[in-house]
Motif scaffolding. Structure first.
Motif: not given
Length: 522
Positions: A61-65, A90-96, A101-109, A510-515
């Motif tokens: 659930d990207m709305t909770k991560c 855990v990767g990061e996605v952003e837009g706007g 602007t928006q930024r969300y996190h995505l945990s993937m195994g 998958i998307a990686a972290a920004f840092t």
């Protein structure tokens, strides 16, 4: 059509219900188990057992991560992995645009795919898909560390551990599921962003759009079963934040040398067979023995790429579906038949032409299988006809140059054959670069950016050497000295080209972290 999924929270209750499904859970406040380290096993997985035709899946659930990476740390602690090897990331996605602007996190195994590319490509059949749970399992005991599965997976899930010499991956904490406990990542998430659900395999195969999300490769590659809940107001330009970080891949030196030398050997034996049939050469046996020695050395050196080379013989197990197994078989057959052919040339046997034809045929099949290994969706720059053209052009360029340098024959057609190989390789490289540069796919454009940026000098040197050794020198002089120089330069150029082949590919992931690179828990 919507896929029917039985949804359970990581606390154990069905979404929307006020109480957990398990009577024992009434003894606990929902926050207490995680806070004090007590975990009622039955609270964290679906309440009912799997039925035939169903399997477990991860729900993210990207709305909770919140990107805390508790799941990453818990996974590493559970599986004893070092910080640099993360089976969950855990990767990061952003837009706007500012200020909206928006930024969300995505945990993937591991996505426990319905058509797992890691399983399909494994030459030792170390992967199995558990018939009861649908979890893709990996046997470390069977793994030889060839790393082919790491090339096949579009999500970068299997990861090679150089200290152990084997590959490892998320298996949904299969041992914990067997004991009625939730996976470590599910238990550790403070926001309940990760859940285990039950899904009908047939329904999911018909409609798996829920596995697609910004920052993820298309689920079409292997039919991922990870269900992702997206934010309702997700901006249309939302994408991964790490597109500006493009780095060369591992060069795989043993494979660089093996591929070029085996292709040289195949080209040389083909030329020797044609000279033998046409009666246009002498001392063919000497050239055949030297070429055979090069093939033997290259095939032996290729085992250095394995994490566990002592078990290299296991690579023949996956002949039904793995191109790596087929390459091992075809090149082994080539080496065997080439030995027989070299012996026949030495003894002047009348059956030489037939043996030479079989040798050339086995060699061609071997090169085709070698090329097919790299034609995988997860490596877009490899997944084209350019790969086969590049490999066969190497054989066509180096084979005639090698035989001419051995002073076996000065037949004019040999010079033209080598020239054709040089021109074919030059055209292949030019067309490939143009294709990469004008592609609309991120990974292909990124490969072109590597070749024109960080790898520009080696790329230009490779093209210059190819022009000099494959075109100019053969046309300028037919002397043995010029041929030797052309062979040395061409061999070095092809090694450089194969190195670029490996390091310039940009894999899907998958998307990686920004840092950072996104491969470490902290």
């Amino acid at each position: 059509m919507e896929c029917q999924v039985d949804v359970y929270s990581s606390r154990g209750g069905t979404r929307g219900e006020g109480l957990p499904l398990f009577g024992s859970a009434l003894l606990y406040s929902p926050a207490i188990p995680k806070r004090i380290g007590i975990e009622p096993p039955s609270l964290l997985i679906p309440a009912r057992p799997l039925e035939p035709g169903e399997q477990f899946l991860f729900h993210i659930d990207m709305t909770k991560c919140i990107g805390c990476k508790c799941c990453v740390v818990a996974c590493n602690e559970q599986n004893g992995n070092p910080a640099a090897i993360n089976w969950r990331r855990v990767g990061e996605v952003e837009g706007g645009y500012y200020p909206n602007t928006q930024r969300y996190h995505l945990s993937m195994g591991c996505n426990q795919c319905l058509e797992p590319s890691c399983l399909i490509g494994c030459p030792v059949e170390a992967y199995t898909k558990d018939a009861k749970t649908g979890v893709v399992l990996l046997s470390a005991d069977a793994c030889i560390g060839c790393q082919y599965c790491t090339w096949n997976c579009s999500y970068g899930v299997p990861q090679y551990n150089p200290e152990r010499g084997v590959v490892g991956k998320c298996d949904m904490c299969h041992h914990r599921l067997s004991d009625g406990m939730a996976p470590a990542c599910v238990s550790a998430c403070p926001e309940d962003a990760i859940a285990i659900e039950i899904v009908s395999i047939a329904d999911w195969r018909k409609d798996y759009l829920g596995a697609n999300a910004p920052g993820l490769p298309s689920a079409d590659d292997s039919i991922s079963t990870t269900r992702v809940t997206l934010p309702q107001a997700l901006l249309p330009d939302t994408g991964r934040v790490d597109i500006g970080r493009i780095a060369p891949e591992h060069p795989h030196w043993p494979l660089v040398f093996m591929l070029v030398l085996t292709q040289l050997s195949v080209g040389a034996f083909t030329i020797l067979w044609l000279l033998d049939v046409s009666g246009g050469g002498a001392r063919l046996s000497v050239s055949a023995l030297v070429s055979l020695a090069l093939a033997a050395v290259s095939l032996g050196a290729s085992t250095l790429h394995l994490g566990r080379p002592v078990y290299a013989w296991r690579a023949m197990r996956g002949l039904r579906r793995s191109w790596l197994s087929r390459e091992v078989l075809s090149l082994s057959a080539f080496a065997g038949v080439a030995s027989v052919y070299a012996g026949m040339l030495l003894l002047n046997s009348s059956a030489r032409p037939a043996a030479g034809f079989i040798t050339a045929l086995c060699g061609a099949v071997g090169i085709a299988c070698s090329a097919r290994i790299y034609v995988v969706r997860a490596r877009p720059a490899w997944c084209s006809a350019h790969t086969s053209a590049e490999f066969f052009s190497t054989a066509l360029l180096l084979g005639p140059l090698f035989v001419r340098a051995m002073n076996v024959s000065r037949e004019p057609w040999m010079m033209w054959a080598g020239l054709a190989g040089g021109v074919a390789q030059l055209v292949t490289q030019a067309l490939k670069f143009l294709w990469l540069s004008h592609s609309g796919q991120f990974e292909l454009r990124a490969s072109a950016l590597l070749l024109s940026g960080r790898l520009r000098c080696p790329f230009l040197l490779r093209m210059s050497v190819l022009i000099a050794a494959g075109v100019i020198l053969p046309l300028a002089s037919d002397s043995r000295a010029a041929t030797l120089v052309a062979l040395v330069l061409a061999l070095a150029g092809e090694w450089l080209g194969r190195w670029l082949f490996f390091v310039s590919v940009v894999p899907k992931n998958i998307a990686a972290a920004f840092t950072g690179a996104g491969k470490q828990a902290a």
